[in-house]
Design a protein around this motif. Structure first.
Motif, PDB file in Angstrom:
ATOM      1  N   PRO A  37       0.822  -1.213   0.000  1.00  0.00           N
ATOM      2  CA  PRO A  37       0.000   0.000   0.000  1.00  0.00           C
ATOM      3  C   PRO A  37       0.856   1.263   0.000  1.00  0.00           C
ATOM      4  CG  PRO A  37      -0.897  -1.598   1.525  1.00  0.00           C
ATOM      5  CD  PRO A  37       0.427  -2.153   1.047  1.00  0.00           C
ATOM      6  N   GLY A  38       0.495   2.187  -0.862  1.00  0.00           N
ATOM      7  CA  GLY A  38       1.168   3.476  -0.939  1.00  0.00           C
ATOM      8  C   GLY A  38       2.306   3.541  -1.943  1.00  0.00           C
ATOM      9  N   SER A  39       2.904   2.427  -2.315  1.00  0.00           N
ATOM     10  CA  SER A  39       4.070   2.450  -3.207  1.00  0.00           C
ATOM     11  C   SER A  39       3.752   3.062  -4.567  1.00  0.00           C
ATOM     12  CB  SER A  39       4.644   1.040  -3.396  1.00  0.00           C
ATOM     13  OG  SER A  39       5.191   0.570  -2.188  1.00  0.00           O
ATOM     14  N   ALA A  40       2.682   2.613  -5.198  1.00  0.00           N
ATOM     15  CA  ALA A  40       2.328   3.140  -6.517  1.00  0.00           C
ATOM     16  C   ALA A  40       1.996   4.632  -6.434  1.00  0.00           C
ATOM     17  CB  ALA A  40       1.156   2.365  -7.107  1.00  0.00           C
ATOM     18  N   ASP A  41       1.326   5.037  -5.352  1.00  0.00           N
ATOM     19  CA  ASP A  41       0.991   6.456  -5.177  1.00  0.00           C
ATOM     20  C   ASP A  41       2.252   7.298  -4.992  1.00  0.00           C
ATOM     21  OD1 ASP A  41      -1.879   6.318  -5.337  1.00  0.00           O
ATOM     22  OD2 ASP A  41      -1.847   5.383  -3.349  1.00  0.00           O
ATOM     23  N   ASP A  48      -0.152  12.921  -0.940  1.00  0.00           N
ATOM     24  CA  ASP A  48      -1.242  13.092   0.028  1.00  0.00           C
ATOM     25  C   ASP A  48      -2.119  11.853   0.070  1.00  0.00           C
ATOM     26  OD1 ASP A  48      -0.502  15.653   0.890  1.00  0.00           O
ATOM     27  OD2 ASP A  48      -1.530  16.586  -0.800  1.00  0.00           O
ATOM     28  N   HIS A  49      -2.411  11.285  -1.087  1.00  0.00           N
ATOM     29  CA  HIS A  49      -3.222  10.073  -1.139  1.00  0.00           C
ATOM     30  C   HIS A  49      -2.494   8.925  -0.451  1.00  0.00           C
ATOM     31  CE1 HIS A  49      -5.023   6.419  -2.899  1.00  0.00           C
ATOM     32  NE2 HIS A  49      -6.140   7.113  -2.725  1.00  0.00           N
ATOM     33  N   ALA A  50      -1.201   8.785  -0.709  1.00  0.00           N
ATOM     34  CA  ALA A  50      -0.412   7.723  -0.082  1.00  0.00           C
ATOM     35  C   ALA A  50      -0.424   7.886   1.436  1.00  0.00           C
ATOM     36  CB  ALA A  50       1.020   7.752  -0.603  1.00  0.00           C
ATOM     37  N   ILE A  51      -0.245   9.101   1.915  1.00  0.00           N
ATOM     38  CA  ILE A  51      -0.219   9.339   3.355  1.00  0.00           C
ATOM     39  C   ILE A  51      -1.564   9.005   3.982  1.00  0.00           C
ATOM     40  CG2 ILE A  51      -0.059  11.158   5.127  1.00  0.00           C
ATOM     41  CD1 ILE A  51       2.234  12.359   3.379  1.00  0.00           C
ATOM     42  N   ARG A  52      -2.672   9.403   3.337  1.00  0.00           N
ATOM     43  CA  ARG A  52      -3.999   9.071   3.864  1.00  0.00           C
ATOM     44  C   ARG A  52      -4.185   7.558   3.951  1.00  0.00           C
ATOM     45  NH1 ARG A  52      -5.623  13.338   0.948  1.00  0.00           N
ATOM     46  NH2 ARG A  52      -6.250  12.101  -0.847  1.00  0.00           N
ATOM     47  N   LEU A  53      -3.863   6.868   2.876  1.00  0.00           N
ATOM     48  CA  LEU A  53      -4.013   5.415   2.808  1.00  0.00           C
ATOM     49  C   LEU A  53      -3.144   4.726   3.865  1.00  0.00           C
ATOM     50  CD1 LEU A  53      -5.007   2.924   1.013  1.00  0.00           C
ATOM     51  CD2 LEU A  53      -2.803   3.149  -0.110  1.00  0.00           C
ATOM     52  N   GLN A  56      -4.286   5.370   7.549  1.00  0.00           N
ATOM     53  CA  GLN A  56      -5.418   4.501   7.892  1.00  0.00           C
ATOM     54  C   GLN A  56      -4.946   3.086   8.211  1.00  0.00           C
ATOM     55  OE1 GLN A  56      -8.032   4.801   4.524  1.00  0.00           O
ATOM     56  NE2 GLN A  56      -8.877   6.774   5.172  1.00  0.00           N
ATOM     57  N   ALA A  57      -4.014   2.581   7.431  1.00  0.00           N
ATOM     58  CA  ALA A  57      -3.489   1.235   7.670  1.00  0.00           C
ATOM     59  C   ALA A  57      -2.759   1.154   9.002  1.00  0.00           C
ATOM     60  CB  ALA A  57      -2.569   0.814   6.527  1.00  0.00           C
ATOM     61  N   VAL A  58      -1.979   2.184   9.317  1.00  0.00           N
ATOM     62  CA  VAL A  58      -1.242   2.203  10.582  1.00  0.00           C
ATOM     63  C   VAL A  58      -2.216   2.273  11.756  1.00  0.00           C
ATOM     64  CG1 VAL A  58       0.287   3.623  12.017  1.00  0.00           C
ATOM     65  CG2 VAL A  58       0.902   3.120   9.652  1.00  0.00           C
ATOM     66  N   GLU A  59      -3.226   3.128  11.631  1.00  0.00           N
ATOM     67  CA  GLU A  59      -4.194   3.279  12.716  1.00  0.00           C
ATOM     68  C   GLU A  59      -5.035   2.026  12.918  1.00  0.00           C
ATOM     69  OE1 GLU A  59      -6.243   6.893  11.741  1.00  0.00           O
ATOM     70  OE2 GLU A  59      -4.572   8.134  12.439  1.00  0.00           O
ATOM     71  N   SER A  60      -5.151   1.200  11.874  1.00  0.00           N
ATOM     72  CA  SER A  60      -5.910  -0.047  11.999  1.00  0.00           C
ATOM     73  C   SER A  60      -5.063  -1.160  12.621  1.00  0.00           C
ATOM     74  CB  SER A  60      -6.426  -0.496  10.632  1.00  0.00           C
ATOM     75  OG  SER A  60      -5.362  -1.027   9.860  1.00  0.00           O
ATOM     76  N   GLY A  61      -3.783  -0.898  12.847  1.00  0.00           N
ATOM     77  CA  GLY A  61      -2.921  -1.890  13.469  1.00  0.00           C
ATOM     78  C   GLY A  61      -2.075  -2.688  12.500  1.00  0.00           C
ATOM     79  N   LEU A  69       4.845  -0.513   5.405  1.00  0.00           N
ATOM     80  CA  LEU A  69       3.907   0.606   5.528  1.00  0.00           C
ATOM     81  C   LEU A  69       4.587   1.794   6.201  1.00  0.00           C
ATOM     82  CD1 LEU A  69       0.694  -1.284   6.729  1.00  0.00           C
ATOM     83  CD2 LEU A  69       1.268  -0.558   4.399  1.00  0.00           C
ATOM     84  N   LEU A  70       5.369   1.510   7.229  1.00  0.00           N
ATOM     85  CA  LEU A  70       6.087   2.566   7.941  1.00  0.00           C
ATOM     86  C   LEU A  70       7.145   3.196   7.039  1.00  0.00           C
ATOM     87  CD1 LEU A  70       6.488   0.575  11.245  1.00  0.00           C
ATOM     88  CD2 LEU A  70       4.948   2.509  10.871  1.00  0.00           C
ATOM     89  N   GLU A  71       7.846   2.366   6.267  1.00  0.00           N
ATOM     90  CA  GLU A  71       8.842   2.892   5.331  1.00  0.00           C
ATOM     91  C   GLU A  71       8.184   3.811   4.309  1.00  0.00           C
ATOM     92  OE1 GLU A  71      11.765   0.216   3.607  1.00  0.00           O
ATOM     93  OE2 GLU A  71      11.325  -1.202   5.215  1.00  0.00           O
ATOM     94  N   ASN A  72       7.022   3.419   3.806  1.00  0.00           N
ATOM     95  CA  ASN A  72       6.343   4.260   2.826  1.00  0.00           C
ATOM     96  C   ASN A  72       5.870   5.568   3.448  1.00  0.00           C
ATOM     97  OD1 ASN A  72       6.789   2.722   0.581  1.00  0.00           O
ATOM     98  ND2 ASN A  72       4.740   1.840   0.484  1.00  0.00           N
ATOM     99  N   LEU A  73       5.436   5.541   4.702  1.00  0.00           N
ATOM    100  CA  LEU A  73       5.073   6.793   5.379  1.00  0.00           C
ATOM    101  C   LEU A  73       6.296   7.677   5.545  1.00  0.00           C
ATOM    102  CD1 LEU A  73       2.431   5.698   8.016  1.00  0.00           C
ATOM    103  CD2 LEU A  73       2.199   7.593   6.402  1.00  0.00           C
ATOM    104  N   CYS A  74       7.423   7.082   5.866  1.00  0.00           N
ATOM    105  CA  CYS A  74       8.670   7.829   5.980  1.00  0.00           C
ATOM    106  C   CYS A  74       8.997   8.505   4.651  1.00  0.00           C
ATOM    107  CB  CYS A  74       9.790   6.876   6.399  1.00  0.00           C
ATOM    108  SG  CYS A  74      11.448   7.551   6.241  1.00  0.00           S
ATOM    109  N   VAL A  75       8.950   7.749   3.564  1.00  0.00           N
ATOM    110  CA  VAL A  75       9.291   8.273   2.233  1.00  0.00           C
ATOM    111  C   VAL A  75       8.316   9.369   1.814  1.00  0.00           C
ATOM    112  CG1 VAL A  75       9.436   7.683  -0.228  1.00  0.00           C
ATOM    113  CG2 VAL A  75      10.498   6.195   1.481  1.00  0.00           C
ATOM    114  N   ALA A  76       7.026   9.132   1.965  1.00  0.00           N
ATOM    115  CA  ALA A  76       6.019  10.112   1.529  1.00  0.00           C
ATOM    116  C   ALA A  76       6.176  11.433   2.288  1.00  0.00           C
ATOM    117  CB  ALA A  76       4.615   9.542   1.699  1.00  0.00           C
ATOM    118  N   HIS A  77       6.352  11.356   3.605  1.00  0.00           N
ATOM    119  CA  HIS A  77       6.521  12.592   4.386  1.00  0.00           C
ATOM    120  C   HIS A  77       7.840  13.283   4.030  1.00  0.00           C
ATOM    121  CE1 HIS A  77       3.016  12.788   6.969  1.00  0.00           C
ATOM    122  NE2 HIS A  77       3.114  11.485   7.185  1.00  0.00           N
TER     123      HIS A  77
END
Length: 173
Positions: A37-41, A48-53, A56-61, A69-77
């Motif tokens: 999740p988030g890689s293609a975005d 912004d779309h990647a961060i939202r997606l 949500q995944a992080v908050e769901s556990g 998922l954490l790596e992609n959040l790091c990259v997007a931010h």
């Protein structure tokens, strides 16, 4: 992700001290493998779309199970120049038991952009030790090992210089 090199055109520039784009230094971040999740975005520049997606995944556990998922959040931010948020996710990703060289690469790049040259070199050296080529692993210019090596060389050059101009982030190949 080697086959996707042509579509990895998203770039974000940050002016550190001098806005002279002609002196730009390129740093390569490594999003998680395609299909995460988030890689293609991220690759398409829809940060912004990647961060939202991903949020949500992080908050769901899901993040407890998948450091990608954490790596992609790091990259997007990081690409949005939101350094504190990016560092938060980079640190969690690096601390995850299943993390690898790409998490250390991303945190090293972020540290370099934030002016922590020692931390950047330390992370990038650790990443380069983790990522070894074998007969079965591709080690060409688009491999993770080559990406880490390029970033480490940049960090070492930069640590010998007091000049910090423009940094361009782009997802690695």
């Amino acid at each position: 992700m080697g086959a996707t090199a042509g579509i990895l055109t998203t770039m974000a520039a940050v002016t550190l001290l001098n806005p002279a784009a002609a002196l730009a230094e390129s740093w390569e971040l490594q999003p998680a493998e395609r299909g995460t999740p988030g890689s293609a975005d991220i690759e398409a520049g829809r940060l912004d779309h990647a961060i939202r997606l991903l949020t949500q995944a992080v908050e769901s556990g899901q993040s407890d199970e998948d450091p990608a998922l954490l790596e992609n959040l790091c990259v997007a931010h990081a690409m949005k120049l939101e350094y504190e948020q990016a560092m938060r996710y980079c640190n969690i990703a690096v601390g995850h038991p299943a993390s690898g060289a790409s998490a250390l690469n991303n945190r090293g790049v972020l540290r370099a952009a934030m002016g922590d040259g020692r931390g950047a070199v330390r992370d990038l050296k650790r990443a380069s030790c983790m990522q070894r080529c074998s007969r079965r692993a591709a080690c060409g210019d688009d491999s993770l090992q080559a990406l880490v090596r390029r970033n480490l060389l940049r960090a070492l050059r930069r640590s010998g210089s007091s000049m910090h101009d423009v940094v361009i982030f782009h997802p690695g190949v």
